[in-house]
Write an enzyme that holds these catalytic residues in place. Structure first.
Site, PDB file in Angstrom:
ATOM      1  N   ARG A 173      11.424  -1.900  10.991  1.00  0.00           N
ATOM      2  CA  ARG A 173      10.364  -1.506  11.914  1.00  0.00           C
ATOM      3  C   ARG A 173      10.210  -2.496  13.059  1.00  0.00           C
ATOM      4  O   ARG A 173      10.335  -3.685  12.862  1.00  0.00           O
ATOM      5  CB  ARG A 173       9.034  -1.370  11.148  1.00  0.00           C
ATOM      6  CG  ARG A 173       8.894  -0.026  10.483  1.00  0.00           C
ATOM      7  CD  ARG A 173       7.755   0.059   9.514  1.00  0.00           C
ATOM      8  NE  ARG A 173       6.517  -0.556   9.978  1.00  0.00           N
ATOM      9  CZ  ARG A 173       5.391  -0.540   9.264  1.00  0.00           C
ATOM     10  NH1 ARG A 173       5.363   0.058   8.069  1.00  0.00           N
ATOM     11  NH2 ARG A 173       4.319  -1.112   9.714  1.00  0.00           N
ATOM     12  N   ARG A 220      -0.447  -9.075  13.185  1.00  0.00           N
ATOM     13  CA  ARG A 220      -1.043  -8.007  12.366  1.00  0.00           C
ATOM     14  C   ARG A 220      -1.930  -8.596  11.268  1.00  0.00           C
ATOM     15  O   ARG A 220      -2.962  -8.028  10.931  1.00  0.00           O
ATOM     16  CB  ARG A 220       0.065  -7.145  11.748  1.00  0.00           C
ATOM     17  CG  ARG A 220       0.713  -6.211  12.775  1.00  0.00           C
ATOM     18  CD  ARG A 220       2.049  -5.689  12.308  1.00  0.00           C
ATOM     19  NE  ARG A 220       1.983  -4.923  11.078  1.00  0.00           N
ATOM     20  CZ  ARG A 220       3.030  -4.682  10.294  1.00  0.00           C
ATOM     21  NH1 ARG A 220       4.215  -5.180  10.615  1.00  0.00           N
ATOM     22  NH2 ARG A 220       2.891  -3.965   9.222  1.00  0.00           N
ATOM     23  N   LYS A 278       0.830  -1.213   0.000  1.00  0.00           N
ATOM     24  CA  LYS A 278       0.000   0.000   0.000  1.00  0.00           C
ATOM     25  C   LYS A 278       0.859   1.256   0.000  1.00  0.00           C
ATOM     26  O   LYS A 278       0.646   2.171  -0.783  1.00  0.00           O
ATOM     27  CB  LYS A 278      -0.903   0.059   1.253  1.00  0.00           C
ATOM     28  CG  LYS A 278      -1.847  -1.109   1.413  1.00  0.00           C
ATOM     29  CD  LYS A 278      -2.711  -0.934   2.658  1.00  0.00           C
ATOM     30  CE  LYS A 278      -1.928  -0.928   3.966  1.00  0.00           C
ATOM     31  NZ  LYS A 278      -1.247  -2.193   4.272  1.00  0.00           N
ATOM     32  N   ARG A 295      -9.417   1.522   8.535  1.00  0.00           N
ATOM     33  CA  ARG A 295      -8.979   0.169   8.842  1.00  0.00           C
ATOM     34  C   ARG A 295     -10.011  -0.595   9.645  1.00  0.00           C
ATOM     35  O   ARG A 295      -9.790  -1.748   9.986  1.00  0.00           O
ATOM     36  CB  ARG A 295      -7.729   0.307   9.699  1.00  0.00           C
ATOM     37  CG  ARG A 295      -6.533  -0.420   9.211  1.00  0.00           C
ATOM     38  CD  ARG A 295      -5.456  -0.142  10.245  1.00  0.00           C
ATOM     39  NE  ARG A 295      -4.319  -0.939  10.016  1.00  0.00           N
ATOM     40  CZ  ARG A 295      -3.268  -0.542   9.308  1.00  0.00           C
ATOM     41  NH1 ARG A 295      -3.241   0.645   8.755  1.00  0.00           N
ATOM     42  NH2 ARG A 295      -2.253  -1.349   9.169  1.00  0.00           N
ATOM     43  N   ARG A 297      12.053  -5.645   4.530  1.00  0.00           N
ATOM     44  CA  ARG A 297      11.696  -4.226   4.411  1.00  0.00           C
ATOM     45  C   ARG A 297      12.615  -3.350   5.259  1.00  0.00           C
ATOM     46  O   ARG A 297      12.983  -3.682   6.365  1.00  0.00           O
ATOM     47  CB  ARG A 297      10.255  -4.006   4.870  1.00  0.00           C
ATOM     48  CG  ARG A 297       9.946  -2.508   4.935  1.00  0.00           C
ATOM     49  CD  ARG A 297       8.517  -2.194   4.963  1.00  0.00           C
ATOM     50  NE  ARG A 297       7.833  -2.741   6.126  1.00  0.00           N
ATOM     51  CZ  ARG A 297       6.524  -2.625   6.296  1.00  0.00           C
ATOM     52  NH1 ARG A 297       5.798  -2.008   5.390  1.00  0.00           N
ATOM     53  NH2 ARG A 297       5.958  -3.140   7.354  1.00  0.00           N
TER      54      ARG A 297
HETATM   55  P1  AP5 Z   1       4.919  -1.595   1.849  1.00  0.00           P
HETATM   56  O1  AP5 Z   1       4.607  -0.720   0.698  1.00  0.00           O
HETATM   57  O2  AP5 Z   1       5.718  -1.041   2.969  1.00  0.00           O
HETATM   58  O3  AP5 Z   1       3.566  -2.285   2.381  1.00  0.00           O
HETATM   59  P2  AP5 Z   1       2.354  -1.696   3.194  1.00  0.00           P
HETATM   60  O4  AP5 Z   1       1.125  -2.324   2.614  1.00  0.00           O
HETATM   61  O5  AP5 Z   1       2.419  -0.220   3.267  1.00  0.00           O
HETATM   62  O6  AP5 Z   1       2.667  -2.394   4.592  1.00  0.00           O
HETATM   63  P3  AP5 Z   1       2.629  -1.792   6.065  1.00  0.00           P
HETATM   64  O7  AP5 Z   1       3.329  -2.798   6.942  1.00  0.00           O
HETATM   65  O8  AP5 Z   1       3.094  -0.405   6.089  1.00  0.00           O
HETATM   66  O9  AP5 Z   1       1.126  -1.899   6.326  1.00  0.00           O
HETATM   67  P4  AP5 Z   1       0.455  -1.854   7.643  1.00  0.00           P
HETATM   68  O10 AP5 Z   1      -0.909  -1.628   7.158  1.00  0.00           O
HETATM   69  O11 AP5 Z   1       0.612  -3.051   8.500  1.00  0.00           O
HETATM   70  O12 AP5 Z   1       1.263  -0.741   8.456  1.00  0.00           O
HETATM   71  P5  AP5 Z   1       0.942   0.761   8.771  1.00  0.00           P
HETATM   72  O13 AP5 Z   1       2.177   1.521   8.778  1.00  0.00           O
HETATM   73  O14 AP5 Z   1      -0.217   1.219   7.961  1.00  0.00           O
HETATM   74  O15 AP5 Z   1       5.627  -2.901   1.279  1.00  0.00           O
HETATM   75  C1  AP5 Z   1       6.120  -3.910   2.145  1.00  0.00           C
HETATM   76  C2  AP5 Z   1       7.506  -4.400   1.678  1.00  0.00           C
HETATM   77  O16 AP5 Z   1       7.372  -5.099   0.469  1.00  0.00           O
HETATM   78  C3  AP5 Z   1       8.492  -3.257   1.389  1.00  0.00           C
HETATM   79  O17 AP5 Z   1       9.784  -3.658   1.757  1.00  0.00           O
HETATM   80  C4  AP5 Z   1       8.381  -3.059  -0.131  1.00  0.00           C
HETATM   81  O18 AP5 Z   1       9.578  -2.536  -0.676  1.00  0.00           O
HETATM   82  C5  AP5 Z   1       8.085  -4.471  -0.599  1.00  0.00           C
HETATM   83  N1  AP5 Z   1       7.200  -4.492  -1.741  1.00  0.00           N
HETATM   84  C6  AP5 Z   1       6.103  -3.693  -1.970  1.00  0.00           C
HETATM   85  N2  AP5 Z   1       5.504  -4.033  -3.141  1.00  0.00           N
HETATM   86  C7  AP5 Z   1       6.225  -5.091  -3.632  1.00  0.00           C
HETATM   87  C8  AP5 Z   1       6.087  -5.901  -4.792  1.00  0.00           C
HETATM   88  N3  AP5 Z   1       5.097  -5.692  -5.695  1.00  0.00           N
HETATM   89  N4  AP5 Z   1       6.998  -6.892  -4.976  1.00  0.00           N
HETATM   90  C9  AP5 Z   1       7.991  -7.111  -4.072  1.00  0.00           C
HETATM   91  N5  AP5 Z   1       8.175  -6.371  -2.959  1.00  0.00           N
HETATM   92  C10 AP5 Z   1       7.297  -5.388  -2.731  1.00  0.00           C
HETATM   93  O19 AP5 Z   1       0.421   0.611  10.277  1.00  0.00           O
HETATM   94  C11 AP5 Z   1       1.316   0.204  11.315  1.00  0.00           C
HETATM   95  C12 AP5 Z   1       0.550   0.149  12.618  1.00  0.00           C
HETATM   96  O20 AP5 Z   1       0.033   1.456  12.945  1.00  0.00           O
HETATM   97  C13 AP5 Z   1      -0.681  -0.760  12.629  1.00  0.00           C
HETATM   98  O21 AP5 Z   1      -0.330  -2.106  12.920  1.00  0.00           O
HETATM   99  C14 AP5 Z   1      -1.508  -0.087  13.729  1.00  0.00           C
HETATM  100  O22 AP5 Z   1      -1.043  -0.447  15.002  1.00  0.00           O
HETATM  101  C15 AP5 Z   1      -1.240   1.388  13.533  1.00  0.00           C
HETATM  102  N6  AP5 Z   1      -2.234   2.013  12.622  1.00  0.00           N
HETATM  103  C16 AP5 Z   1      -1.990   2.587  11.402  1.00  0.00           C
HETATM  104  N7  AP5 Z   1      -3.119   3.038  10.856  1.00  0.00           N
HETATM  105  C17 AP5 Z   1      -4.121   2.748  11.732  1.00  0.00           C
HETATM  106  C18 AP5 Z   1      -5.522   2.927  11.714  1.00  0.00           C
HETATM  107  N8  AP5 Z   1      -6.146   3.514  10.667  1.00  0.00           N
HETATM  108  N9  AP5 Z   1      -6.249   2.502  12.785  1.00  0.00           N
HETATM  109  C19 AP5 Z   1      -5.645   1.931  13.841  1.00  0.00           C
HETATM  110  N10 AP5 Z   1      -4.311   1.693  13.916  1.00  0.00           N
HETATM  111  C20 AP5 Z   1      -3.558   2.098  12.861  1.00  0.00           C
HETATM  112 MG    MG Z   2       2.792   1.145   4.842  1.00  0.00          MG
END
Ligand code: AP5
Ligand code: MG
Ligand code: ZN
Length: 214
Positions: free
Chosen positions: A160, A171, A13, A88, A127
């Protein structure tokens, strides 16, 4: 253009949202990035969020919703945005709907980046993230030009805290329980679009550009 990125943790994402933001000139709003910046700066919000995030749990809706509503007030968000990691939960989606209704606007596309769980755990250990500007790298698939250093801003890259395999599993469980229902929610609104997130980065972006219009 108002876009929501849906998908499991690690689906890509953030990676795709950054590309969309650049190409279509709209702000990238990532709740995860905002929480991580607050943790880095040791703010009150950061302290509250960290305890949940480190356990792979969601930050409570009330904290998250007010954060996003504040962000929407900034001038750059007036004509659109790409939301990454929000909404979410169903209550978050309903709050977003209420805010959109009030401003007479709507979501144009909810893009689900589909990746099966097995592929996710592998991706996460490779990552590396920049807490300064939110850029994301992968040791194998998207390496930075210089080891351990952000291409965009020169800050050091981190693994991270929530990318340990056991936290990733947690997660994923939270995702299936609380976030996956949003796929139906946006399908019913007629704005759901699916892309195959197992393809390579540029191919996934190609699918997204077809949806958004080149
Ligand atoms: P990446 O693009 O980083 O993936 P992502 O979908 O953004 O993954 P996140 O871990 O950031 O998602 P998340 O939803 O768990 O975390 P968030 O920060 O939102 O890609 C992942 C890896 O794969 C990278 O290394 C990339 O280079 C590689 N990659 C990407 N595309 C690829 C491809 N096509 N092929 C190969 N490799 C690829 O949230 C973190 C925490 O914050 C949550 O757990 C929660 O505690 C809190 N939080 C955030 N938002 C909320 C909310 N709205 N409500 C409540 N809690 C929240
Ligand atoms: Mg992300
Ligand atoms: Zn950076």
């Amino acid at each position: 253009m108002r876009i929501i990125m849906l998908g499991a943790p690690g689906a890509g994402k953030g990676t795709q949202a950054k590309k969309i933001a650049e190409k279509y000139n709209i702000p990238h709003i990532s709740t995860g990035d905002i929480f991580r910046a607050n943790i880095k700066n040791e703010t009150e919000l950061g302290k509250k969020a960290k305890s949940y995030m480190d356990q792979g749990m969601l930050v409570p809706d009330e904290l998250t919703i007010s954060l996003v509503m504040d962000r929407f007030q900034e001038p750059d968000a007036r004509n659109g945005y790409v939301l990454d990691g929000f909404p979410r939960t169903i209550p978050q989606a309903e709050s977003l709907d209420a805010a959109l209704k009030e401003s007479g606007s709507q979501i144009d596309h909810a893009i689900n980046v589909d990746v099966p769980d097995e592929a996710i755990v592998k991706r996460m250990s490779g990552r590396r993230a920049c807490v300064n500007c939110g850029a994301t790298y992968h040791l194998q698939y998207a390496a930075p030009k210089k080891d351990g250093v952000c291409d965009h801003c020169g800050e050091g890259l981190i693994l991270r805290d929530d990318d340990k395999p056991e936290t990733v599993e947690k997660r994923l469980g939270v995702y299936h329980d609380q976030t996956q229902p949003l796929i139906d929610y946006y399908a019913q609104k007629g704005v759901l679009k699916e892309v195959d997130g197992t393809r390579d980065l540029e191919e996934v972006f190609g699918q997204i550009k077809k949806i958004l219009g080149e």
